[in-house]
Design a protein around this motif. Structure first.
Motif, PDB file in Angstrom:
ATOM      1  N   UNK A  21       0.804  -1.282   0.024  1.00 44.67           N
ATOM      2  CA  UNK A  21       0.064   0.049  -0.161  1.00 44.67           C
ATOM      3  C   UNK A  21       0.829   1.229  -0.191  1.00 44.67           C
ATOM      4  N   UNK A  22       0.537   2.162  -0.506  1.00 47.10           N
ATOM      5  CA  UNK A  22       1.116   3.721  -0.780  1.00 47.10           C
ATOM      6  C   UNK A  22       0.154   4.560  -0.332  1.00 47.10           C
ATOM      7  N   UNK A  23       0.084   5.100   0.942  1.00 50.87           N
ATOM      8  CA  UNK A  23      -1.000   6.079   1.272  1.00 50.87           C
ATOM      9  C   UNK A  23      -0.175   7.392   1.005  1.00 50.87           C
ATOM     10  N   UNK A  24      -0.901   8.215   0.303  1.00 44.53           N
ATOM     11  CA  UNK A  24      -0.332   9.599  -0.111  1.00 44.53           C
ATOM     12  C   UNK A  24      -1.061  10.955   0.584  1.00 44.53           C
ATOM     13  N   UNK A  25      -0.355  11.859   0.439  1.00 40.26           N
ATOM     14  CA  UNK A  25      -0.946  13.118   1.004  1.00 40.26           C
ATOM     15  C   UNK A  25      -0.091  14.290   0.419  1.00 40.26           C
ATOM     16  N   UNK A  26      -0.950  15.590   0.607  1.00 40.27           N
ATOM     17  CA  UNK A  26      -0.165  16.727   0.121  1.00 40.27           C
ATOM     18  C   UNK A  26      -0.065  17.145  -1.371  1.00 40.27           C
ATOM     19  N   UNK A  27      -0.780  16.324  -2.037  1.00 37.46           N
ATOM     20  CA  UNK A  27      -1.000  16.430  -3.598  1.00 37.46           C
ATOM     21  C   UNK A  27      -2.300  16.143  -3.838  1.00 37.46           C
ATOM     22  N   UNK A  28      -2.903  16.388  -5.339  1.00 40.47           N
ATOM     23  CA  UNK A  28      -4.032  16.026  -5.943  1.00 40.47           C
ATOM     24  C   UNK A  28      -4.068  14.717  -6.297  1.00 40.47           C
ATOM     25  N   UNK A  29      -4.396  13.805  -5.794  1.00 36.57           N
ATOM     26  CA  UNK A  29      -3.832  12.168  -6.056  1.00 36.57           C
ATOM     27  C   UNK A  29      -4.354  12.168  -7.453  1.00 36.57           C
ATOM     28  N   UNK A  30      -5.712  12.661  -7.953  1.00 34.25           N
ATOM     29  CA  UNK A  30      -5.980  12.062  -9.333  1.00 34.25           C
ATOM     30  C   UNK A  30      -5.312  12.930 -10.465  1.00 34.25           C
ATOM     31  N   UNK A  65       4.344  -8.863 -15.213  1.00 31.21           N
ATOM     32  CA  UNK A  65       2.897  -8.748 -16.019  1.00 31.21           C
ATOM     33  C   UNK A  65       2.199  -9.995 -15.774  1.00 31.21           C
ATOM     34  N   UNK A  66       0.813 -10.078 -15.523  1.00 29.26           N
ATOM     35  CA  UNK A  66       0.223 -11.264 -15.146  1.00 29.26           C
ATOM     36  C   UNK A  66       0.131 -11.850 -13.736  1.00 29.26           C
ATOM     37  N   UNK A  67       1.169 -11.303 -13.084  1.00 36.05           N
ATOM     38  CA  UNK A  67       1.431 -11.647 -11.541  1.00 36.05           C
ATOM     39  C   UNK A  67       0.854 -10.563 -10.743  1.00 36.05           C
ATOM     40  N   UNK A  68       1.462  -9.234 -11.036  1.00 33.72           N
ATOM     41  CA  UNK A  68       1.016  -8.123 -10.282  1.00 33.72           C
ATOM     42  C   UNK A  68      -0.132  -7.377 -10.620  1.00 33.72           C
ATOM     43  N   UNK A  69      -0.946  -6.738  -9.686  1.00 37.35           N
ATOM     44  CA  UNK A  69      -2.119  -5.925  -9.937  1.00 37.35           C
ATOM     45  C   UNK A  69      -2.069  -4.540  -9.299  1.00 37.35           C
ATOM     46  N   UNK A  70      -1.910  -3.526 -10.143  1.00 38.11           N
ATOM     47  CA  UNK A  70      -1.968  -2.266  -9.444  1.00 38.11           C
ATOM     48  C   UNK A  70      -3.479  -1.535  -9.242  1.00 38.11           C
ATOM     49  N   UNK A  71      -3.783  -1.052  -8.186  1.00 35.78           N
ATOM     50  CA  UNK A  71      -5.241  -0.218  -8.292  1.00 35.78           C
ATOM     51  C   UNK A  71      -5.007   0.816  -7.348  1.00 35.78           C
ATOM     52  N   UNK A  72      -5.975   1.620  -7.389  1.00 34.44           N
ATOM     53  CA  UNK A  72      -6.093   3.060  -6.798  1.00 34.44           C
ATOM     54  C   UNK A  72      -7.640   3.476  -6.074  1.00 34.44           C
ATOM     55  N   UNK A  80      -2.477   0.694  -4.219  1.00 32.29           N
ATOM     56  CA  UNK A  80      -1.955  -0.797  -3.623  1.00 32.29           C
ATOM     57  C   UNK A  80      -1.351  -1.613  -5.052  1.00 32.29           C
ATOM     58  N   UNK A  81      -0.443  -2.516  -4.543  1.00 33.06           N
ATOM     59  CA  UNK A  81       0.072  -3.182  -5.554  1.00 33.06           C
ATOM     60  C   UNK A  81      -0.025  -4.668  -4.889  1.00 33.06           C
ATOM     61  N   UNK A  82      -0.870  -5.416  -5.972  1.00 32.52           N
ATOM     62  CA  UNK A  82      -1.252  -6.880  -5.292  1.00 32.52           C
ATOM     63  C   UNK A  82      -0.237  -7.766  -6.051  1.00 32.52           C
TER      64      UNK A  82
END
Length: 125
Positions: A21-30, A65-72, A80-82
């Motif tokens: 997990x990468x929790x961010x703050x201080x900038x506009x995430x999107x 590729x095919x093993x890791x999945x990134x999501x926001x 997140x990086x699964x």
């Protein structure tokens, strides 16, 4: 103050899974592309995966590729990086990165605006 706080690293047996997990703050995430790099001992830093939020595109290194999945999670400003089917070659320090203008592929940006402190992933063979 900009912060990228990684968590979820640890030790796992080959074939196992972890979620970073990468929790961010201080900038506009999107407005930013946010993703992951890694560096193993004696090796160059390698782009792993990133999510370019402004264009809705995700990118992966061929090695994951095919093993890791990134999501926001836009509500939590967290990426997140699964990671599944881990192998010893995935052992590295994983860094969260963010870039405002990533270019066509956020894994190949010329520079990154922000870096996290890193989290260790160790895979025992």
């Amino acid at each position: 103050e900009v912060q990228l706080v990684e968590s979820g690293g640890g030790s796992v047996q080959a074939g196992g899974s972890l979620t970073l997990s990468c929790r961010t703050s201080g900038f506009t995430f999107s407005d930013y592309a946010v993703g992951w790099f890694r560096q193993a001992p004696g090796k160059e830093r390698e782009g792993v995966s990133c999510n370019s939020h402004s264009i809705g595109a995700t990118f992966y290194a061929a090695s994951v590729e095919g093993r890791f999945t990134i999501s926001s999670d836009y509500a939590q400003n967290t990426v997140y990086l699964q990671m599944n089917n881990l192998s010893a070659e995935d052992t590295a320090v994983y860094y969260c990165v963010a870039v405002r203008v990533p270019g066509a592929n956020c894994l190949r940006s010329v520079a990154y605006d922000y870096w996290g402190q890193g989290t260790q992933v160790t895979v025992a063979s």
